[in-house]
Design a protein around this motif. Structure first.
Motif, mmCIF file in Angstrom:
data_model
loop_
_atom_site.group_PDB
_atom_site.id
_atom_site.type_symbol
_atom_site.label_atom_id
_atom_site.label_comp_id
_atom_site.label_asym_id
_atom_site.label_seq_id
_atom_site.Cartn_x
_atom_site.Cartn_y
_atom_site.Cartn_z
ATOM 1 N N UNK A 30 0.860 -1.185 0.000
ATOM 2 C CA UNK A 30 0.000 0.000 0.000
ATOM 3 C C UNK A 30 0.897 1.236 0.000
ATOM 4 N N UNK A 31 0.695 2.093 -0.997
ATOM 5 C CA UNK A 31 1.433 3.354 -1.075
ATOM 6 C C UNK A 31 0.483 4.468 -0.668
ATOM 7 N N UNK A 32 0.782 5.117 0.442
ATOM 8 C CA UNK A 32 -0.163 6.074 1.017
ATOM 9 C C UNK A 32 0.513 7.413 1.272
ATOM 10 N N UNK A 33 -0.066 8.485 0.730
ATOM 11 C CA UNK A 33 0.486 9.829 0.945
ATOM 12 C C UNK A 33 -0.074 10.485 2.202
ATOM 13 N N UNK A 34 -1.045 9.824 2.841
ATOM 14 C CA UNK A 34 -1.603 10.267 4.125
ATOM 15 C C UNK A 34 -2.187 11.676 4.072
ATOM 16 N N UNK A 35 -2.875 11.984 2.970
ATOM 17 C CA UNK A 35 -3.472 13.328 2.864
ATOM 18 C C UNK A 35 -4.894 13.269 2.305
ATOM 19 N N UNK A 36 -5.600 12.186 2.604
ATOM 20 C CA UNK A 36 -6.948 12.026 2.070
ATOM 21 C C UNK A 36 -8.024 12.543 2.995
ATOM 22 N N UNK A 37 -9.253 12.413 2.530
ATOM 23 C CA UNK A 37 -10.425 12.843 3.311
ATOM 24 C C UNK A 37 -10.472 12.202 4.696
ATOM 25 N N UNK A 38 -10.178 10.885 4.753
ATOM 26 C CA UNK A 38 -10.317 10.170 6.021
ATOM 27 C C UNK A 38 -9.276 10.601 7.047
#
Length: 300
Positions: A30-38
């Motif tokens: 999982x590649x996650x930029x950690x800047x989403x809605x959640x």
């Protein structure tokens, strides 16, 4: 390393897919930029099993821990490029790293256009909201201010009139709203203010109202954000040649959630559907099931 599946986006859809694929014993990254809605929502109120609500960060934390217990790997990366490669796909991150996988799931989501008032952030999901289907119920019979722009704000105010009769639409950007919408707001006794907001009034996570540029204060118990022009994060789908709607949401097969490109899936808010946490969960699991089926076919 060549993964069985690359999941771009570690929000609700991406995490649910990761859990399902981990239970299938696939090698998943999982590649996650950690800047989403959640990341920014402090409380979701309409999820089965959480009658008192649950925050986005709490759900994400639980999901990541669950997925990691099944062998799923995570990296904090913002993916800039995705392309087809021999036997699958390669993605390149903002930091220059490359990752390869046989399948790819785009769960990159959507980001609302938020006005630059830091006081709003602690209130999101608690006393200020963005989605009437998720949280219209939370403003039931309460004085509610719609902070918005033009038609997007007018439509939100009209939609919220189902739950409350005490509404004010503050057209912060002074963008013209259609005459038809203005008339409908008048019919529903929705107060209309066309003036720039100077400051949002809040105490911690409790929204109190706004101070206008003129110095006038308008108080309210709840707030709704409706500026339109949300960012649909489907640029990677375009790079891979996947079909998108005019509004940039990704089209997927209703049964499998695969896009128009073989072995490229999409799930969650970035796909063409109602933007809901529960739907994102379902689509993540659904995509994972069909990704698994496709990987089994490769072995046969």
């Amino acid at each position: 390393m060549n993964y069985d599946c690359l999941i771009v986006g570690g929000g609700i859809a991406g995490l649910q897919a990761a859990i399902q694929l981990g239970r299938y014993k696939h090698k998943v990254l999982v590649l996650d930029s950690n800047d989403g809605r959640s990341v920014i929502c402090k409380n979701y109120h309409n999820i089965l099993g959480y009658p008192d609500g649950v925050s986005g960060p709490e759900l994400r934390g639980l999901g990541k821990k669950h997925a990691e217990s099944l062998g799923v790997e995570f990296v904090h990366e913002k993916v800039e490029q995705a392309e087809k490669a021999d036997g699958g796909f390669v993605v390149s991150s903002e930091s220059g790293n490359k990752y390869s996988g046989k399948r790819i799931l785009l769960a990159t989501g959507v980001m609302d256009r938020m006005p630059p008032f830091p006081e709003l952030m602690p209130c999101l999901g608690i006393s200020v909201y963005v989605c009437p289907d998720c949280d219209g119920y939370e403003v039931k019979d309460r004085r509610t201010l719609v902070l918005g722009s033009g038609n997007a704000g007018a439509n939100m105010a009209i939609t919220l009139s189902y739950w409350t009769n005490d509404l004010v639409f503050i057209n912060h950007e002074k963008k013209p709203a259609d005459q038809e919408l203005l008339e409908k707001m008048r019919e529903k006794n929705i107060e209309y203010v066309e003036e720039t907001i100077d400051r949002v009034l809040a105490e911690d996570d409790k929204f109190k109202g706004v101070r206008l540029e003129s110095g006038k204060e308008i108080t309210g118990d709840r707030g709704f954000i409706a500026f339109g022009g949300n960012e649909i994060k489907s640029g990677l789908a375009k790079q891979l040649g996947a079909e998108r709607l005019e509004n940039k949401h990704i089209l997927t097969d209703p049964r499998s959630k695969m896009t128009s490109v073989q072995n490229v899936w999409a799930a969650g808010d970035v796909a063409a559907h109602s933007e809901q946490v529960t739907i994102a969960m379902g689509e993540g699991a659904q995509a994972a099931i069909w990704i698994h089926k496709s990987l089994l076919q490769d072995k046969n």
